[in-house]
Design an enzyme around this catalytic site. Sequence first.
Site, PDB file in Angstrom:
ATOM      1  N   GLU A  42      -4.078   7.733   7.782  1.00 53.41           N
ATOM      2  CA  GLU A  42      -5.073   6.801   7.234  1.00 53.41           C
ATOM      3  C   GLU A  42      -5.297   5.627   8.186  1.00 53.41           C
ATOM      4  OE1 GLU A  42      -5.869   4.429   2.986  1.00 53.41           O
ATOM      5  OE2 GLU A  42      -3.980   5.503   3.330  1.00 53.41           O
ATOM      6  N   GLU A  90       2.130   1.802  -3.439  1.00 56.01           N
ATOM      7  CA  GLU A  90       1.064   2.335  -4.294  1.00 56.01           C
ATOM      8  C   GLU A  90       0.982   3.857  -4.159  1.00 56.01           C
ATOM      9  OE1 GLU A  90      -3.215   3.601  -3.669  1.00 56.01           O
ATOM     10  OE2 GLU A  90      -3.038   1.518  -3.003  1.00 56.01           O
ATOM     11  N   HIS A  91       1.088   4.347  -2.928  1.00 58.90           N
ATOM     12  CA  HIS A  91       1.066   5.800  -2.709  1.00 58.90           C
ATOM     13  C   HIS A  91       2.274   6.470  -3.363  1.00 58.90           C
ATOM     14  CE1 HIS A  91      -1.980   6.806   0.610  1.00 58.90           C
ATOM     15  NE2 HIS A  91      -2.246   5.566   0.249  1.00 58.90           N
ATOM     16  N   HIS A  98       0.829  -1.206   0.000  1.00 63.67           N
ATOM     17  CA  HIS A  98       0.000   0.000   0.000  1.00 63.67           C
ATOM     18  C   HIS A  98       0.866   1.259   0.000  1.00 63.67           C
ATOM     19  CE1 HIS A  98      -2.385   3.097   2.288  1.00 63.67           C
ATOM     20  NE2 HIS A  98      -3.197   2.847   1.285  1.00 63.67           N
TER      21      HIS A  98
END
Length: 421
Positions: free
Chosen positions: A129, A52-53, A49
């Site tokens: 997040e 991905e950012h 993740h």
Amino acid sequence: MNKTINVTRLPSGMLIATEQMKHVETISLGAYVAVGTRHENANENGISHFLEHMAFKGTATRTTADIAEAVENVGGHINAFTAREITAYYLKLLKEDAKLGVDILGDILTHSIFDANEFEKERNVILQEIGQANDTPDEIIFDYFQETAYPNQPMGRPTLGTIEIIKNLQKEDLQHYMKTHYNAKNIIFAAAGNLEHNKIVSFVQDAFKDLPHNNPITPSKALYYGGEFRKVKELDQAHIILGFPSFTFKNPLYYASVLLSIILGGGMSSRLFQEIREKRGLVYTIYAYNITHQDDGLLSIYTGTGKEHMIEIMPLLIQELKNIQKSIKPEELQRTKAQLKSSLLMSMESTNSRCEQIARHIQIYERILSSQEITAKIDAVTLDDVIQAARHIFHGKPTLTALGPIKNVPSLSSIIESLSS
């Protein structure tokens, strides 16, 4: 609709699949990398993740702002997501901007620079997040459920990772992870819309030429254990997930299990919704859902309600699980088949959905299933198939997670006893 599907494998091993839809003016493009949470080691949980950012945070020739402006200057949209088995990067643009879209995807997946300042900023964004997810009970309970169903293994870890691990990851860790997993044989490039297959192949061949050619790494097998997790917390509602091991995509009872989940809790006409919400007004939300991975599946029920209602809800829920193993009305099955087929066919009209679907089909089946083939499989499911699936699933070892004011939530052992009586 006028549709043409083509698949090409490049000499590098990268696979390109396109579906021509001449009636639209747009095109959806996606690079689907066969890597996700289940490929991570314990000390790098959340790295898929994080990566991905970072893919959007600048390349050798484009800044973060350049990437966003290049897409939005032509009215396009770009986004990404990370799941347990896949990380996807995708765009939607007008058909004449296809080359630009492919160039941007190739650039961010082969030439990201992992700028130190951007890295630290994005680390903080991800920590926020995670904090937000931890503060949202109807989100975090799904992480508790996954960890309880698959303890001490990659399949059970949260996609976002943990605060401690994200704080300790360094950009060199992400660079190594990208070199290991983002290789030509591990990426499916899919496109759907008003396109020419040969042009897409040419664009991809050029934009992704710098991908490494190492072989993909096979993740460890998912080992379902099941069990119970309970956490008392001062909340207005108790949140519950009760789940059971189900079937893989390739199991003969897969479509029966999907129809089972819809009959049980897939819409306003479903049994759980009608019995628990409509007739009794005990909940705002209750639904069943089917999640399938390469080597296993889960059928689960989620609900949230005030603590005073939980003592009524669980016996009703368990009774519905017992009832559905005994009989299903023909009209129930027909209605559910219509729901599933209409959902499938409506999704076919979206270039985004179709792009993702053809990539997922190749990842799972190594070919693209036609809508006619899928609808035929749905139509072939019988009442006996669904009842057989229900008996198999609801006699498996369950997973129970409960969060909030959960005094009235029965124990897992008492649920198992009730189901078997």
